[in-house]
Design an enzyme around this catalytic site. Structure first.
Site, PDB file in Angstrom:
ATOM      1  N   ASP A   3       1.280  -1.292  -0.101  1.00 11.19           N
ATOM      2  CA  ASP A   3       0.638  -0.005   0.204  1.00 11.19           C
ATOM      3  C   ASP A   3       0.683   1.141  -0.232  1.00 11.19           C
ATOM      4  OD1 ASP A   3      -2.288   1.239   0.733  1.00 11.19           O
ATOM      5  OD2 ASP A   3      -1.714   1.920   2.652  1.00 11.19           O
ATOM      6  N   ASN A   8      -9.155  -0.903   3.119  1.00  9.17           N
ATOM      7  CA  ASN A   8      -8.718  -1.307   2.389  1.00  9.17           C
ATOM      8  C   ASN A   8      -8.684  -2.446   1.673  1.00  9.17           C
ATOM      9  OD1 ASN A   8      -7.391   0.666   2.139  1.00  9.17           O
ATOM     10  ND2 ASN A   8      -7.186   1.635  -0.143  1.00  9.17           N
ATOM     11  N   ASP A  58       0.072   5.349   0.618  1.00 10.70           N
ATOM     12  CA  ASP A  58       0.157   5.845   1.479  1.00 10.70           C
ATOM     13  C   ASP A  58      -0.895   5.358   2.753  1.00 10.70           C
ATOM     14  OD1 ASP A  58      -1.019   8.755  -0.391  1.00 10.70           O
ATOM     15  OD2 ASP A  58      -1.808   7.368  -0.888  1.00 10.70           O
ATOM     16  N   THR A 115      -2.819  -0.064  -4.032  1.00 10.49           N
ATOM     17  CA  THR A 115      -3.416   1.608  -3.876  1.00 10.49           C
ATOM     18  C   THR A 115      -4.682   1.836  -4.171  1.00 10.49           C
ATOM     19  OG1 THR A 115      -2.473   3.420  -4.046  1.00 10.49           O
ATOM     20  CG2 THR A 115      -2.361   2.307  -5.639  1.00 10.49           C
TER      21      THR A 115
END
Length: 246
Positions: free
Chosen positions: A10, A198, A12, A44
């Site tokens: 990932d 997520n 951020d 992402t």
């Protein structure tokens, strides 16, 4: 080559620090993983255009997962699969954002739109993801409760203050399964690192799920291990300890 062949990162809140930068330490350990033969895959919620410079900074020519799995790339600029979000649903999501007067954004296959810059022709646009952002958690929860009653949607977040909407079945986990199929890997050979909702499906589905030290509590509970925060080079520490076992 160790036990793990694929590292799904990932961006951020994970690889990137709070200034949206890759630290020199993280960059060094990503390079060490690549040099050791590990396939590093960007995974992402960002769209391709904003994820690409980060992949390029790491000199990656490997599969990419963008918009939470809505797009899977065999390598940068080479699309493998897209899963579109129904235009009628986007119109309803947009109307709900206007009703609650919250900030929103949406990715299409061509561009990104938001509250300040929306598009006139919603119906013929090819949509990938829609998102809401507000720090008023009461309002955010009202929106969530409403769209949870709708069919055909995958609901996650990339921060405690947003909701991200993809078509049902679209997730970083399902995208990683497809990447593994493309590369001939098993999901047990994958390490996934992330910080938000997520990332949970992927963290649960792979051989080793790693939560960042700054991750949401639900993500930490789902993970096999917890590493340092994104301000503490947590990705580098995880690569060192679990991927390369140095």
């Amino acid at each position: 080559m160790g036990k793990y062949r694929l590292l799904a990162l990932d961006l951020d809140g994970t690889l990137l620090n709070d200034r949206s930068e890759i630290s020199a330490t993280n960059l060094e350990w990503v390079k060490r993983a690549v040099d050791a033969g590990v396939t590093v895959c960007v995974s992402t919620g960002r769209g391709f255009q904003s994820a690409l410079p980060i992949a390029e900074q790491m000199n990656l020519d490997t599969p990419m997962i963008t918009v939470n799995g809505g797009e899977i790339w065999t390598k940068p600029h080479s699309i493998h699969r897209r899963t579109l979000l129904d235009s009628g649903i986007v119109m309803r999501l947009h109307a709900l954002a206007e009703k609650h007067d919250v900030w929103f954004w949406a990715y299409s296959t061509q561009d990104i739109y938001n509250k300040e810059r929306w598009i006139g022709d919603t119906i013929t646009t090819h949509w990938l993801k829609f998102g809401y952002y507000t720090e008023n958690l009461t309002v955010l929860n009202e929106i969530l409760q409403e769209i949870q009653t709708w069919d055909g949607l995958e609901l996650t977040n990339s921060s405690p203050f947003n909701i991200e909407i993809n078509p049902i079945g679209v997730s970083k986990a399902s995208a990683l399964e497809e990447v593994c199929r493309m590369l001939g890997y098993d999901m047990s050979e994958v390490v996934a690192i992330g910080d938000s909702l997520n990332d949970i499906a992927a963290i649960r589905a792979v051989g080793l799920g790693v939560a960042m030290g700054n991750a949401q509590e639900e993500v930490k509970a789902a993970a096999d291990v917890v590493t340092g925060s994104n301000q503490e080079n947590g990705v580098a520490a995880a690569i060192q300890k679990y991927v390369l076992r140095t």
